[in-house]
Design an enzyme around this catalytic site. Structure first.
Site, PDB file in Angstrom:
ATOM      1  CE  LYS A  70       3.393   2.888  13.731  1.00  0.00           C
ATOM      2  NZ  LYS A  70       4.106   2.529  12.485  1.00  0.00           N
TER       3      LYS A  70
ATOM      4  CE1 TYR B 236      -5.421   4.043   8.700  1.00  0.00           C
ATOM      5  CE2 TYR B 236      -5.967   3.724  11.009  1.00  0.00           C
ATOM      6  CZ  TYR B 236      -5.207   3.411   9.901  1.00  0.00           C
ATOM      7  OH  TYR B 236      -4.209   2.454  10.013  1.00  0.00           O
TER       8      TYR B 236
ATOM      9  N   PRO C 140      -4.897   0.302  18.663  1.00  0.00           N
ATOM     10  CG  PRO C 140      -6.755  -0.907  17.987  1.00  0.00           C
ATOM     11  CD  PRO C 140      -6.137  -0.257  19.187  1.00  0.00           C
TER      12      PRO C 140
ATOM     13  CE1 TYR D  69      -0.201   2.946   7.355  1.00  0.00           C
ATOM     14  CE2 TYR D  69      -1.262   3.842   9.308  1.00  0.00           C
ATOM     15  CZ  TYR D  69      -1.272   2.979   8.231  1.00  0.00           C
ATOM     16  OH  TYR D  69      -2.347   2.135   8.034  1.00  0.00           O
TER      17      TYR D  69
ATOM     18  CG  HIS E 106      -2.139  -0.831   1.043  1.00  0.00           C
ATOM     19  ND1 HIS E 106      -3.263  -0.685   1.815  1.00  0.00           N
ATOM     20  CD2 HIS E 106      -2.414  -1.824   0.164  1.00  0.00           C
ATOM     21  CE1 HIS E 106      -4.187  -1.534   1.410  1.00  0.00           C
ATOM     22  NE2 HIS E 106      -3.684  -2.249   0.414  1.00  0.00           N
TER      23      HIS E 106
HETATM   24  C1  PHB Z   1      -6.242  -4.294  10.667  1.00  0.00           C
HETATM   25  O1  PHB Z   1      -6.298  -4.534   9.435  1.00  0.00           O
HETATM   26  O2  PHB Z   1      -6.542  -5.149  11.524  1.00  0.00           O
HETATM   27  C2  PHB Z   1      -5.786  -2.924  11.122  1.00  0.00           C
HETATM   28  C3  PHB Z   1      -5.249  -2.044  10.190  1.00  0.00           C
HETATM   29  C4  PHB Z   1      -4.822  -0.795  10.603  1.00  0.00           C
HETATM   30  C5  PHB Z   1      -4.952  -0.434  11.934  1.00  0.00           C
HETATM   31  C6  PHB Z   1      -5.489  -1.331  12.876  1.00  0.00           C
HETATM   32  C7  PHB Z   1      -5.912  -2.581  12.463  1.00  0.00           C
HETATM   33  O3  PHB Z   1      -4.545   0.801  12.336  1.00  0.00           O
END
Ligand code: PHB
Ligand code: APR
Length: 397
Positions: free
Chosen positions: A304, A208, A300, A392, A80
């Site tokens: 990280k 997000y 989450p 990130y 990505h």
């Molecule tokens: C996930 O795909 O489980 C996931 C992806 C990004 C995040 C948290 C969880 O910030």
């Protein structure tokens, strides 16, 4: 899977916990010829079946390549080049590729666990499942050992070092002297409800979203398997959330203009997890060292958790290798300080991403104005976007 008809009696490093931290550490040691035994409380099926994270920093990708366990990831993983921050339906793409010339890899933690366990089996790394009642002994001296129960029989594993990779509820941190006095914690007033479904993702990248009804995240495991989350109250019960109710909420929170892109399907898994930030600033005592979730927890939002476990065990492996190869104790003596330096930066990023994207209970108008101003600044500033991007993809080890 263990060595047939043989439970190891002696090894150089006893690893408690067969999650990503323990498995990765075992292979970092194996490729350097250092012996280890992994003691895992659960069954292999249970451990492999846990649904966890899916965004890999390039540092984690490099570790998997270093231990020769990256073939399936390189074939099936998705690179990505960016992700989107959405606020009340207005989207901003953080272009990792342009900002920091690096991507992230989308590859489920479940798959990493399977790949590392297969490597253990192929390489003969003793991985004892259903190792119960693990007790750590004599790690104050130079001849520690671990006692555990397997098939009703108590076993003793003598070792040089004990690596506590047994997560937030394991025995290692609980045994570490004065660990509680070194704990720093923040509990968030909400949780995440996650759903996994074999439907194509709604977008080619992660989204997000900060919505007036709460946070939502559109993630993925492959081009045919999606992972979504919605912020929920910690008192919520998953049995009160039908699949349709979850999909309805996701369509609302991920914006009117994009909701039509969501493909609904039956949940393969759905669960609610609380959010907290936690660091145990004591990560070693004598010959006992802790790594991964045993030492820290992140919300989450910054993806990280898995990646911090990877950097912890990279530092610990380097220190153990230096000990065995060059009688150099500096890595072991400096392990905690080195790990904490990166841990706290990841904790900050995870906290900041949570502050930016979630609706907190009792949020004031001023608090909301701060979120809007923050995002407005990020939208207008390449420097601000670059700061997000470099965190990130993962700060240097
Ligand atoms: C996930 O795909 O489980 C996931 C992806 C990004 C995040 C948290 C969880 O910030
Ligand atoms: N004895 C043996 N094994 C134990 C014990 C014990 N007393 N307690 C826990 N375990 C095992 C668990 O069954 C689990 O398989 O230790 C392992 C710990 O794995 P994780 O909890 O996955 O922690 P870690 O390896 O540090 O990985 C951290 O993975 O789970 C995610 O959110 C986590 O992203 C983070 C990353």
């Amino acid at each position: 899977m263990t060595i047939p008809n043989e439970t190891p009696k002696k090894t150089q490093v006893a690893i408690i916990g067969g999650g990503v931290a323990g498995l990765m550490l075992s292979q970092l040691l194996h490729v350097e010829g250092i012996s280890c035994v992994i003691l895992e409380r659960q069954t292999r099926a249970y451990t492999e079946g846990r649904i966890r994270a899916g965004v890999l920093e390039f540092g984690t990708v490099n570790l998997l390549r270093r231990v020769g366990v990256s073939e399936r990831m390189d074939k099936q993983g998705l690179r990505h080049e960016g992700f989107a921050l959405m606020d009340d339906g207005e989207s901003l793409r953080i272009c990792l590729h342009d900002l920091v010339d690096t991507d992230v890899m989308i590859y489920g933690q479940t798959e990493i666990t399977i790949d590392l366990m297969d490597a253990c089996e192929a390489r003969g790394t003793p991985l004892v499942f259903e190792a119960r009642d693990v007790v750590l002994h004599d790690f104050d001296g130079d001849a520690p050992y671990v006692a555990y129960m397997k098939d009703g029989v108590t076993h003793r594993l003598d070792c040089d070092f004990i690596a506590g990779c047994d997560g937030a509820h394991g025995v290692s941190r609980a045994t570490l002297p004065d660990a509680a006095a070194h704990a720093v914690e923040k509990v968030y007033p909400f949780g995440w409800l996650g759903i996994l479904s074999d439907v194509p993702p709604m977008d080619h990248e992660l989204i997000y979203s900060n919505h007036e009804r709460g946070f939502a995240l559109a993630s993925q495991r492959s081009l045919t398997r999606s992972r979504y989350y919605i912020q929920c109250d910690v008192t919520e019960k998953i049995e009160d959330w039908s699949d349709d109710r979850i999909w309805d909420e996701l369509e609302i929170r991920l914006g009117d203009t994009t909701a039509h892109r969501i493909t609904r399907g039956p949940s393969l898994e759905k669960s609610i997890a609380p959010l907290r930030s936690y660091v145990c600033e004591k990560m070693q005592h004598g010959r006992l060292f802790i790594a991964g979730d045993a030492a820290h927890i992140v919300p989450p939002t910054g993806a990280k958790g898995l990646n911090l476990a990877a950097s912890d065990v990279s530092y610990l492996a380097d220190a153990l290798i230096a000990h065995y190869k060059g009688a150099d104790e500096s890595g072991l003596n400096g392990y905690t300080d080195r790990a904490l330096n990166r841990i706290w930066k990841a904790e900050r990023f995870s906290w900041a991403m949570t502050q930016l994207t979630h609706r907190f209970p009792n949020m004031t108008t001023f608090d909301r104005k701060m979120q809007k101003a923050d995002l407005s600044y990020i939208r207008a500033s390449e420097a601000a976007q670059k700061a997000i991007a470099e965190n990130y993809i993962g700060l240097p080890y």
